[in-house]
Design a protein around this motif. Structure first.
Motif, short mmCIF file in Angstrom:
data_model
loop_
_atom_site.label_atom_id
_atom_site.label_comp_id
_atom_site.label_asym_id
_atom_site.label_seq_id
_atom_site.Cartn_x
_atom_site.Cartn_y
_atom_site.Cartn_z
N SER A 121 -0.38 -3.12 3.77
CA SER A 121 -0.77 -2.87 2.38
C SER A 121 -2.27 -3.00 2.20
O SER A 121 -2.89 -2.23 1.48
CB SER A 121 -0.06 -3.87 1.47
OG SER A 121 -0.78 -4.08 0.30
N ARG A 122 -2.88 -3.97 2.90
CA ARG A 122 -4.31 -4.19 2.70
C ARG A 122 -5.16 -3.21 3.49
O ARG A 122 -6.26 -2.89 3.07
CB ARG A 122 -4.69 -5.62 3.11
CG ARG A 122 -4.51 -6.60 2.00
CD ARG A 122 -4.89 -7.96 2.45
NE ARG A 122 -4.03 -8.40 3.53
CZ ARG A 122 -4.46 -9.06 4.59
NH1 ARG A 122 -5.72 -9.35 4.71
NH2 ARG A 122 -3.61 -9.43 5.53
N ASN A 125 -6.61 2.00 2.34
CA ASN A 125 -7.46 1.96 1.15
C ASN A 125 -6.74 2.46 -0.09
O ASN A 125 -5.82 3.28 0.02
CB ASN A 125 -8.69 2.82 1.43
CG ASN A 125 -9.79 2.48 0.49
OD1 ASN A 125 -9.74 2.83 -0.67
ND2 ASN A 125 -10.78 1.78 0.98
N SER A 126 -7.16 2.00 -1.26
CA SER A 126 -6.45 2.38 -2.49
C SER A 126 -6.46 3.90 -2.71
O SER A 126 -5.49 4.45 -3.22
CB SER A 126 -7.05 1.68 -3.70
OG SER A 126 -8.42 1.86 -3.74
N TRP A 129 -3.74 5.28 -0.52
CA TRP A 129 -2.45 5.00 -1.17
C TRP A 129 -2.23 5.99 -2.30
O TRP A 129 -1.12 6.52 -2.49
CB TRP A 129 -2.40 3.58 -1.74
CG TRP A 129 -1.98 2.51 -0.80
CD1 TRP A 129 -2.71 1.41 -0.46
CD2 TRP A 129 -0.73 2.39 -0.10
NE1 TRP A 129 -2.00 0.63 0.42
CE2 TRP A 129 -0.79 1.20 0.64
CE3 TRP A 129 0.42 3.17 -0.03
CZ2 TRP A 129 0.26 0.77 1.45
CZ3 TRP A 129 1.47 2.75 0.78
CH2 TRP A 129 1.37 1.56 1.50
N CYS A 147 0.63 3.11 -6.81
CA CYS A 147 -0.46 2.93 -5.84
C CYS A 147 -1.12 1.57 -6.01
O CYS A 147 -1.29 0.82 -5.05
CB CYS A 147 -1.48 4.05 -6.02
SG CYS A 147 -3.15 3.63 -5.55
N ARG A 151 -0.98 -1.38 -3.23
CA ARG A 151 -2.26 -1.82 -2.69
C ARG A 151 -2.46 -3.32 -2.90
O ARG A 151 -3.04 -4.00 -2.07
CB ARG A 151 -3.36 -1.01 -3.36
CG ARG A 151 -4.74 -1.53 -3.20
CD ARG A 151 -5.29 -1.25 -1.84
NE ARG A 151 -6.66 -1.69 -1.75
CZ ARG A 151 -7.32 -1.86 -0.62
NH1 ARG A 151 -6.73 -1.61 0.51
NH2 ARG A 151 -8.55 -2.25 -0.62
N SER A 152 -1.94 -3.83 -4.04
CA SER A 152 -2.19 -5.24 -4.36
C SER A 152 -1.24 -6.20 -3.69
O SER A 152 -1.51 -7.40 -3.67
CB SER A 152 -2.12 -5.45 -5.87
OG SER A 152 -2.85 -4.48 -6.55
N ASN A 209 -8.31 -4.53 -9.84
CA ASN A 209 -7.53 -3.33 -10.11
C ASN A 209 -8.12 -2.49 -11.23
O ASN A 209 -7.94 -1.28 -11.24
CB ASN A 209 -6.09 -3.71 -10.44
CG ASN A 209 -5.32 -4.03 -9.18
OD1 ASN A 209 -5.77 -3.73 -8.09
ND2 ASN A 209 -4.18 -4.64 -9.34
N GLU A 212 -10.48 -0.40 -9.42
CA GLU A 212 -9.84 0.58 -8.54
C GLU A 212 -9.14 1.67 -9.33
O GLU A 212 -9.21 2.83 -8.97
CB GLU A 212 -8.83 -0.12 -7.63
CG GLU A 212 -9.47 -1.22 -6.81
CD GLU A 212 -9.14 -1.12 -5.36
OE1 GLU A 212 -7.94 -1.07 -5.04
OE2 GLU A 212 -10.06 -1.11 -4.54
N ARG B 208 -13.32 -0.72 6.32
CA ARG B 208 -12.23 -0.19 5.51
C ARG B 208 -12.72 0.88 4.57
O ARG B 208 -12.09 1.92 4.39
CB ARG B 208 -11.62 -1.31 4.65
CG ARG B 208 -10.69 -2.19 5.38
CD ARG B 208 -10.64 -3.50 4.67
NE ARG B 208 -10.26 -4.52 5.61
CZ ARG B 208 -9.14 -5.21 5.50
NH1 ARG B 208 -8.35 -5.02 4.50
NH2 ARG B 208 -8.85 -6.11 6.40
#
Lengths: 266, 263
Positions: A121-122, A125-126, A129, A147, A151-152, A209, A212, B208
């Motif tokens: 999940s980490r 990248n968002s 996702w 997403c 991601r979180s 978030n 993001e 990343r």
């Protein structure tokens, strides 16, 4: 016998110094290789000041009339995506965090499985996702919410698992000794000790978030990013500047809000 | 012991009505927001069907264009390394100049604003602006990640400096040491270890993020990833995703080793 006055005191052993030197040397070598092989066109760099000046001249004057017409609703959507996504992340991260805490679940295989979910999940990248969920759910806020949630999980779950692992075993032992069922032990033994850390993580992640969810719209996942993408594609730079300014204001407000709440509850 | 000495303390676990109200409010909010965003169970279920199709097309991952993949990964790593090096280099003076216990207010204020500005925007937004400024390619990605690094390391480094003990500084100043010596012999030894910690974390974060800046054209593997998406080339996409995850895990492994060296 007194120690020799000529004895030399050193902070690090020889091998420690060697290891440090090796790290620096490795980084320097990697940097020089990268600098040699990366493809940079120097003319573009010389041209940059003109381009930046051009960019700012196009961004000015800002088209503030566009805020009520096109930005406000998208901004609300962004905030809802961030909040709902964080709530979704909590719902998924609590069980995964419990599975990952090796003082609650004693099966190494399950711990390992939880770690695997958290790491994947980490490490995606968002935006990636967001691309995946846009492909699955189609463009729109649903993809964005899922997403943000996925991601979180990694972040919330990892820190929740760590908080659970640091719990003082005394109350747990007392509850188990009095014959409490597993759920009660968790609710009255583990949870009260891990809760402050958990809510801290929740607020921190919500703050991240908000940032993001402002950009995942660039790939079609709803919110202000979609408006930004449209404005960029149509070269409406005076709208882009208003959008960027409103993102900046919202992000700063979110951070101030989170800091104020953290001071109160923790 | 008689019965009247035993006090009634009430139930062992009192009902926390605030917490219950909070959970209820969260639940109501979730229902409201889901309605607002048009997030519904039916759409979710329909999406799951798509998702299964999508996953089916992703296996088996297609590694036949591995040369392109390796070249892109190399570029991604290069962007991350160069950006980290310059970002670390710049954030050292920026962090020092933004520390309120070392500098007067008129110096710290602009630098603190600069750090806040670097932090508030997501790297993708910087990437868009830099692609406009310096054109497509890795240079835009490098500049983006330099700013992201200054925002992160600068903020934490400033906070670390503001927590140091001021006694060594006073001693050096009293003995007449010039400003640079005060920085090098009194400030840096107290914060250098934490600075290295932040830097190694940022190197990881840059790696990343450098997989992503390519989506808006700033170099690295993101561009190929986005192209594979738009061409519905899902088996190649799976290969790209697997290699990104492998790269990130490798870098996490290396950075844990490096952290051990500096502990």
């Amino acid at each position: 016998m007194s120690p020799s006055p000529l004895r030399k005191w050193e902070r690090f052993t020889f091998s420690e110094r060697l290891a440090r030197f090796a790290v620096f040397l490795g980084f320097a070598a990697a940097l020089s290789i990268s600098l040699r092989s990366v493809q940079i066109i120097p003319e573009f760099l010389y041209d940059a000041p003109t381009q930046v000046a051009d960019l700012f001249s196009r961004m000015w004057p800002m088209d503030f009339a566009y805020y009520p017409a096109g930005i406000h609703d998208a901004m609300m959507e962004t905030l809802h995506i961030a909040t709902l996504g964080t709530l979704l992340a909590i719902v998924m991260a609590i069980p995964i965090g419990i599975l990952g805490a090796n003082n609650i679940v004693h099966f190494p295989l399950l711990n390992w499985l939880s770690k695997l979910i958290l790491v994947s999940s980490r490490s995606v990248n968002s935006l990636v996702w967001a691309l995946l969920f846009v492909a699955v759910f189609g463009p729109g806020p649903l993809a964005g919410t899922v997403c943000i949630g996925f991601r979180s999980i990694g972040f919330v779950g990892k820190l929740f698992a760590e908080a659970l692992e640091e719990v003082d075993p005394g109350p747990i032992e007392a509850l188990t000794a009095s014959g409490a069922p597993w759920f009660s032990v968790f609710l009255k033994g583990y949870w009260p000790q891990a809760a402050p850390a958990f809510w801290g993580v929740f607020l921190f992640r919500w703050d991240i978030n908000v940032r993001e969810s402002a950009v995942i719209g660039l790939v079609g996942a709803g919110g202000i990013g979609m408006v930004l993408d449209t404005a960029l594609n149509l070269f409406f730079w005076n709208r882009v500047s208003v959008i960027l300014l409103s993102i900046f204001v919202v992000v700063i407000l979110a951070e101030l809000f989170v800091t104020a709440i953290r001071k109160r509850i923790i | 012991m008689t019965a009247d000495t035993a006090k009634n303390f009430g139930p062992a676990f009192k009902t926390n009505w605030y917490a219950r109200a909070g959970w209820l409010a969260a639940f109501l909010y979730a229902a409201y927001a889901a309605n607002y965003l048009d997030v519904s169970w039916i759409r979710f279920l329909r999406g799951l069907g798509n998702g299964a199709e999508f996953l089916a097309e992703m296996v088996p991952p297609n590694f036949s264009r591995w040369q392109l993949l390796v070249a892109n990964l190399m570029e991604t790593v290069e962007i991350a390394i160069i950006a980290s090096a310059f970002g670390i280099l710049f954030s050292l003076p920026v962090g020092l100049l933004a520390a309120r216990n070392l500098m007067p207010l008129w110096i710290t204020w602009p630098f603190r604003t600069f750090i806040a500005l670097c932090r508030s925007f997501h790297p993708v937004i910087f990437a868009i602006l830099f692609v406009k400024a310096v054109g497509f390619g890795p240079l835009a990605g490098i500049l983006t990640l330099i700013f992201a690094s200054i925002g992160f390391i600068g903020k934490l480094f400033t906070e670390a400096i503001e927590e140091i003990s001021l006694k060594p500084l006073e001693a050096l100043r009293a003995s007449g040491a010039p400003f640079m010596s005060v920085i090098i012999y009194a400030v840096l030894p107290q914060v250098l270890n934490r600075f290295i910690g932040f830097s190694s974390y940022q190197l990881d974060a840059n790696l990343r993020n450098s997989t992503m800046v390519g989506i808006v054209g700033a170099g690295g593997i993101g561009g190929t990833l986005f192209a594979a998406f738009q061409r519905f080339d899902y088996d190649f996409l799976a290969a790209i995703l697997i290699s990104i995850i492998a790269l990130v895990m490798l870098s996490e492994f290396i950075s844990t080793r490096i952290k051990k060296v500096f502990q």
